[in-house]
Every structure is written in structure tokens, then in C-alpha cells.
Write a protein that holds these residues in place. Structure first.
Motif, PDB file in Angstrom:
ATOM      1  N   SER A  29      31.891  22.830  21.879  1.00 24.79           N
ATOM      2  CA  SER A  29      32.419  22.801  23.046  1.00 24.79           C
ATOM      3  C   SER A  29      31.973  23.822  24.193  1.00 24.79           C
ATOM      4  O   SER A  29      31.082  24.593  23.700  1.00 24.79           O
ATOM      5  N   GLU A  31      33.336  26.115  25.409  1.00 23.76           N
ATOM      6  CA  GLU A  31      33.782  27.422  25.047  1.00 23.76           C
ATOM      7  C   GLU A  31      33.044  28.111  24.019  1.00 23.76           C
ATOM      8  O   GLU A  31      32.764  29.236  24.035  1.00 23.76           O
ATOM      9  N   GLN A  32      32.410  27.247  23.069  1.00 26.46           N
ATOM     10  CA  GLN A  32      31.470  27.624  21.818  1.00 26.46           C
ATOM     11  C   GLN A  32      30.369  28.125  22.525  1.00 26.46           C
ATOM     12  O   GLN A  32      29.615  29.165  22.361  1.00 26.46           O
ATOM     13  N   ARG A  34      29.743  29.062  25.640  1.00 27.48           N
ATOM     14  CA  ARG A  34      29.627  29.944  26.369  1.00 27.48           C
ATOM     15  C   ARG A  34      29.922  31.433  25.588  1.00 27.48           C
ATOM     16  O   ARG A  34      29.168  32.373  25.700  1.00 27.48           O
TER      17      ARG A  34
END
Length: 105
Positions: A29, A31-32, A34
């Protein structure tokens, strides 16, 4: 950026960049990715990479360098470097633009 000498290059596996690329592609994702980038990079490195990426879609749209600078505050020198890589680099920017649906040319 630190340049490695021949002796320091021997201390690192030849495929360390390939390993990093595989690790990034394994993350599932944004988020991962980042979180990984925030752990891996300094704030200055993240800012430099973010600035470069912000410039890429604008170059793809044909926005003049000076206008890109005015919109982003990224230096004209950096914009020129990104433009050269976009045109003659390894194709990573083009692939990312395509995957994000931002490729216009």
C-alpha cells in the motif's frame, strides 16, 4: 551524496539496488511505502525525491520550466535535470506516469 571507491563497492552486493527495488515492489500500500521511505531516507532526501516527482507530471504536460518553478519552488536546475532524465533516463518516470494514468505523450 557519498561516492563509493572500488574498495567500498566490494563490501556491498552488486544487486543491492535490485534488492531495494524488490522490497519496494513487495510493499502492498502507499502507506507501507511511505513508512518504509520515512525509515530509509533522511528528511532532506525525501524532500528532494518528492520535489523531483512533483515536477515530472508538469513536464509531461509541457509546462515551461519557469512556470513549474513558480508553482513548486523547485529550482530550475533540478527541473532541467528531471527533464533530461524523463527524456533519456532508464524509463522509470515514464513507467510511473503510465501506471498512475498521467502519461500524455
Amino acid at each position: 551524496m557519498k561516492r563509493r571507491t572500488a574498495t567500498t563497492l566490494e563490501a556491498y552486493p552488486e544487486d543491492s539496488l535490485a534488492e531495494l527495488a524488490a522490497t519496494l515492489s513487495a510493499l502492498r500500500s502507499p502507506e507501507q511505502v511511505r513508512a518504509f521511505l520515512e525509515d530509509l531516507c533522511t528528511p532532506a532526501e525525501l524532500e528532494a525525491m518528492s520535489d523531483r516527482w512533483r515536477v515530472v507530471p508538469l513536464l509531461e504536460e509541457g509546462v515551461p520550466y519557469r512556470e513549474i518553478h513558480d508553482r513548486t519552488q523547485v529550482s530550475v536546475t533540478t527541473i532541467g535535470r528531471v527533464a533530461r532524465v524523463l527524456e533519456r533516463g532508464a524509463g522509470g518516470y515514464a513507467a510511473a506516469l503510465h501506471r498512475r494514468g498521467l502519461r500524455h505523450r
